[in-house]
Enzyme design. Sequence first.
Site, PDB file in Angstrom:
ATOM      1  N   ILE A 174       0.868  -1.221  -0.156  1.00 24.65           N
ATOM      2  CA  ILE A 174      -0.014   0.130   0.149  1.00 24.65           C
ATOM      3  C   ILE A 174       0.853   1.292  -0.179  1.00 24.65           C
ATOM      4  O   ILE A 174       0.630   2.276  -0.673  1.00 24.65           O
ATOM      5  CB  ILE A 174      -0.954  -0.060   0.953  1.00 24.65           C
ATOM      6  CG1 ILE A 174      -1.987  -1.252   1.221  1.00 24.65           C
ATOM      7  CG2 ILE A 174      -1.782   1.177   1.219  1.00 24.65           C
ATOM      8  CD1 ILE A 174      -2.922  -1.516   2.312  1.00 24.65           C
ATOM      9  N   GLY A 217       8.629  -5.806   3.261  1.00 25.27           N
ATOM     10  CA  GLY A 217       8.476  -5.109   1.834  1.00 25.27           C
ATOM     11  C   GLY A 217       9.725  -5.493   1.111  1.00 25.27           C
ATOM     12  O   GLY A 217      10.373  -6.415   1.233  1.00 25.27           O
ATOM     13  N   SER A 246      -6.983  -1.393  10.835  1.00 24.52           N
ATOM     14  CA  SER A 246      -7.520  -2.412  10.177  1.00 24.52           C
ATOM     15  C   SER A 246      -8.885  -2.889  10.807  1.00 24.52           C
ATOM     16  O   SER A 246      -9.175  -2.662  11.915  1.00 24.52           O
ATOM     17  CB  SER A 246      -6.445  -3.644  10.550  1.00 24.52           C
ATOM     18  OG  SER A 246      -7.212  -4.792  10.111  1.00 24.52           O
ATOM     19  N   TYR A 248      -2.166  -8.835  16.489  1.00 26.40           N
ATOM     20  CA  TYR A 248      -2.237  -7.876  15.451  1.00 26.40           C
ATOM     21  C   TYR A 248      -3.393  -6.772  15.561  1.00 26.40           C
ATOM     22  O   TYR A 248      -3.355  -5.660  15.542  1.00 26.40           O
ATOM     23  CB  TYR A 248      -2.073  -8.408  14.065  1.00 26.40           C
ATOM     24  CG  TYR A 248      -2.621  -7.630  12.848  1.00 26.40           C
ATOM     25  CD1 TYR A 248      -1.727  -6.866  12.266  1.00 26.40           C
ATOM     26  CD2 TYR A 248      -3.703  -7.443  12.297  1.00 26.40           C
ATOM     27  CE1 TYR A 248      -1.696  -5.937  11.256  1.00 26.40           C
ATOM     28  CE2 TYR A 248      -4.201  -6.823  11.284  1.00 26.40           C
ATOM     29  CZ  TYR A 248      -3.038  -6.106  10.745  1.00 26.40           C
ATOM     30  OH  TYR A 248      -3.410  -5.134   9.652  1.00 26.40           O
ATOM     31  N   ASN A 260     -10.332  -5.975   3.425  1.00 20.28           N
ATOM     32  CA  ASN A 260      -9.192  -6.598   2.476  1.00 20.28           C
ATOM     33  C   ASN A 260      -8.726  -5.750   1.305  1.00 20.28           C
ATOM     34  O   ASN A 260      -9.549  -5.542   0.390  1.00 20.28           O
ATOM     35  CB  ASN A 260      -9.768  -7.904   2.161  1.00 20.28           C
ATOM     36  CG  ASN A 260      -9.860  -8.852   3.491  1.00 20.28           C
ATOM     37  OD1 ASN A 260     -10.672  -8.302   4.305  1.00 20.28           O
ATOM     38  ND2 ASN A 260      -9.340  -9.972   3.522  1.00 20.28           N
ATOM     39  N   VAL A 317      -5.312 -13.343   0.265  1.00 21.03           N
ATOM     40  CA  VAL A 317      -5.994 -14.135  -0.450  1.00 21.03           C
ATOM     41  C   VAL A 317      -6.018 -13.991  -1.986  1.00 21.03           C
ATOM     42  O   VAL A 317      -5.774 -14.969  -2.874  1.00 21.03           O
ATOM     43  CB  VAL A 317      -7.718 -14.435  -0.119  1.00 21.03           C
ATOM     44  CG1 VAL A 317      -8.380 -13.461   0.118  1.00 21.03           C
ATOM     45  CG2 VAL A 317      -8.209 -15.650  -0.658  1.00 21.03           C
ATOM     46  N   ARG A 356      -8.469 -21.355   9.787  1.00 19.38           N
ATOM     47  CA  ARG A 356      -7.128 -20.668  10.312  1.00 19.38           C
ATOM     48  C   ARG A 356      -7.647 -19.929  11.778  1.00 19.38           C
ATOM     49  O   ARG A 356      -8.529 -19.256  11.670  1.00 19.38           O
ATOM     50  CB  ARG A 356      -6.532 -19.610   9.347  1.00 19.38           C
ATOM     51  CG  ARG A 356      -5.761 -20.353   8.119  1.00 19.38           C
ATOM     52  CD  ARG A 356      -4.913 -19.349   7.686  1.00 19.38           C
ATOM     53  NE  ARG A 356      -5.474 -18.139   7.439  1.00 19.38           N
ATOM     54  CZ  ARG A 356      -4.968 -17.188   6.667  1.00 19.38           C
ATOM     55  NH1 ARG A 356      -3.913 -17.261   6.114  1.00 19.38           N
ATOM     56  NH2 ARG A 356      -5.809 -15.930   6.402  1.00 19.38           N
TER      57      ARG A 356
HETATM   58  N1  LIG Z   1      -3.248  -5.073   2.814  1.00 19.70           N
HETATM   59  C1  LIG Z   1      -4.435  -5.043   3.832  1.00 19.70           C
HETATM   60  O1  LIG Z   1      -5.505  -5.889   3.143  1.00 19.70           O
HETATM   61  C2  LIG Z   1      -4.535  -4.609   4.685  1.00 19.70           C
HETATM   62  C3  LIG Z   1      -5.585  -4.481   5.432  1.00 19.70           C
HETATM   63  C4  LIG Z   1      -5.650  -3.937   6.784  1.00 19.70           C
HETATM   64  C5  LIG Z   1      -4.715  -2.999   7.392  1.00 19.70           C
HETATM   65  N2  LIG Z   1      -3.385  -2.887   6.682  1.00 19.70           N
HETATM   66  C6  LIG Z   1      -2.468  -2.260   6.980  1.00 19.70           C
HETATM   67  O2  LIG Z   1      -2.004  -1.286   5.906  1.00 19.70           O
HETATM   68  C7  LIG Z   1      -0.458  -1.155   6.180  1.00 19.70           C
HETATM   69  C8  LIG Z   1       0.324  -1.475   4.889  1.00 19.70           C
HETATM   70  O3  LIG Z   1      -0.054  -3.133   4.618  1.00 19.70           O
HETATM   71  P1  LIG Z   1       0.280  -3.869   3.336  1.00 19.70           P
HETATM   72  O4  LIG Z   1      -0.661  -4.595   3.065  1.00 19.70           O
HETATM   73  O5  LIG Z   1       0.947  -2.718   2.347  1.00 19.70           O
HETATM   74  O6  LIG Z   1       1.893  -4.647   3.876  1.00 19.70           O
HETATM   75  P2  LIG Z   1       3.585  -4.489   3.498  1.00 19.70           P
HETATM   76  O7  LIG Z   1       3.711  -5.556   4.293  1.00 19.70           O
HETATM   77  O8  LIG Z   1       3.411  -4.641   1.985  1.00 19.70           O
HETATM   78  O9  LIG Z   1       3.736  -3.279   3.992  1.00 19.70           O
HETATM   79  C9  LIG Z   1       4.149  -2.855   5.312  1.00 19.70           C
HETATM   80  C10 LIG Z   1       5.678  -2.190   5.126  1.00 19.70           C
HETATM   81  O10 LIG Z   1       6.142  -1.658   6.369  1.00 19.70           O
HETATM   82  C11 LIG Z   1       7.548  -2.113   6.574  1.00 19.70           C
HETATM   83  N3  LIG Z   1       7.973  -2.160   7.835  1.00 19.70           N
HETATM   84  C12 LIG Z   1       7.223  -3.136   8.742  1.00 19.70           C
HETATM   85  N4  LIG Z   1       7.838  -2.791  10.037  1.00 19.70           N
HETATM   86  C13 LIG Z   1       8.804  -1.651   9.596  1.00 19.70           C
HETATM   87  C14 LIG Z   1       9.692  -1.093  10.821  1.00 19.70           C
HETATM   88  N5  LIG Z   1       9.737  -1.353  11.769  1.00 19.70           N
HETATM   89  N6  LIG Z   1      10.345  -0.075  10.138  1.00 19.70           N
HETATM   90  C15 LIG Z   1      10.079   0.326   9.051  1.00 19.70           C
HETATM   91  N7  LIG Z   1       9.407  -0.050   8.073  1.00 19.70           N
HETATM   92  C16 LIG Z   1       8.748  -1.285   8.325  1.00 19.70           C
HETATM   93  C17 LIG Z   1       7.585  -3.508   5.870  1.00 19.70           C
HETATM   94  O11 LIG Z   1       8.821  -3.609   5.458  1.00 19.70           O
HETATM   95  C18 LIG Z   1       6.591  -3.200   4.410  1.00 19.70           C
HETATM   96  O12 LIG Z   1       7.214  -2.801   3.358  1.00 19.70           O
HETATM   97  C19 LIG Z   1      -0.095  -1.877   7.180  1.00 19.70           C
HETATM   98  O13 LIG Z   1      -0.204  -1.131   8.591  1.00 19.70           O
HETATM   99  C20 LIG Z   1      -1.153  -2.888   7.392  1.00 19.70           C
HETATM  100  O14 LIG Z   1      -1.281  -3.438   8.804  1.00 19.70           O
HETATM  101  C21 LIG Z   1      -3.165  -3.613   5.519  1.00 19.70           C
END
Ligand SMILES: NC(=O)c1ccc[n+]([C@@H]2O[C@H](COP(=O)([O-])OP(=O)(O)OC[C@H]3O[C@@H](n4cnc5c(N)ncnc54)[C@H](O)[C@@H]3O)[C@@H](O)[C@H]2O)c1
Length: 305
Positions: A9, A33, A117, A141, A170, A185, A266
Amino acid sequence: MVTGAAGFIGSNISMRLINEGYSVVGIDNFITGDKKNIVELLKEEEFTFSEGDINDIEMLREKMEDVSYVLHQAAIPSVPRSIADPLASNRANIDGTLSVLAAARDCEVEKLVFASSSAVYGKSEDLPIKETSIPNPLSPYALNKLTGEIYCRLFYELYGLKTTSLRYFNVFGPRQNPSSDYAAVIPKFISSIANDEAPVIYGDGTQIRDFVYVEDVVTANIRAMKSGAVGEYNIASGRRTSIVELAEQINEILGKEIQPRFDSPREGDIKYSLADISKAKETFGYCPRFSLEEGLKRTAEWFSR
Ligand SMILES: NC(=O)c1ccc[n+]([C@@H]2O[C@H](COP(=O)([O-])OP(=O)(O)OC[C@H]3O[C@@H](n4cnc5c(N)ncnc54)[C@H](O)[C@@H]3O)[C@@H](O)[C@H]2O)c1
């Protein structure tokens, strides 16, 4: 500043901000990431990137010096991973969020948007879920995200830092990781069906999810960033889709007929998730533009490149 800029994101938000003429400071430690996610961004003059941990508050203060807005996406974003290693999730998701908030306060940032979330709701029977529904975190989480939201509120009340928490449902789209053990998923299904492998459904597949295309989530972040809105907002599509239907749609889009394989449910997974998005609509004009089909087509196309 976009924390988690090398994530799914965060990289999509950074790219849109650059295209809209903003300068972006990206921070990521690559724990989940991927360097590939920022290859295009690094070619942009207005994008600067620092590899670092959001728990390093000195680094954050230095990088935030001229920053107006913080879009805080960095987290270890997985329910099963938080159950397997709750301490690591706590450090990244709670301690890390507190550092980002404290640095933003110290640097007099105008607005901080926090990626929360739908997990904070836990099992809610009351569908579609409104922000007034009482949170019931069922995993470390979910508790991490709820704590982050409460810290966001406190930083507004105590220090006047404007904060908005966006409760993403999601999210899916280009650059989402299909291959980790904790992958979401949609990228997993696209990747297995494209390779003629049966997608695995945990449970009977009647569970409902509210899938939202990443570009709509990006728009929500930018609208929230520019608005005076403080508090929690659902960010979703407001559509219900079962996992069985999802597998069917992806088969159709890819021109395949691969039958899913069913496995046991799960731990920590919830049965129904569907958002009421009227609060975000009314407060900052959030209006999702992408149908599930259009989003899936764009995502499948991106994965086939
Ligand atoms: N993808 C979804 O459906 C979803 C749903 C609800 C919430 N979120 C939230 O959205 C945000 C982005 O999620 P995403 O799906 O892009 O996940 P992602 O894992 O692709 O992105 C998270 C990024 O944060 C970085 N990161 C983690 N810990 C770190 C730290 N201590 N210091 C610096 N960087 C750090 C990771 O390396 C990664 O690049 C997150 O906070 C996640 O909890 C995502």
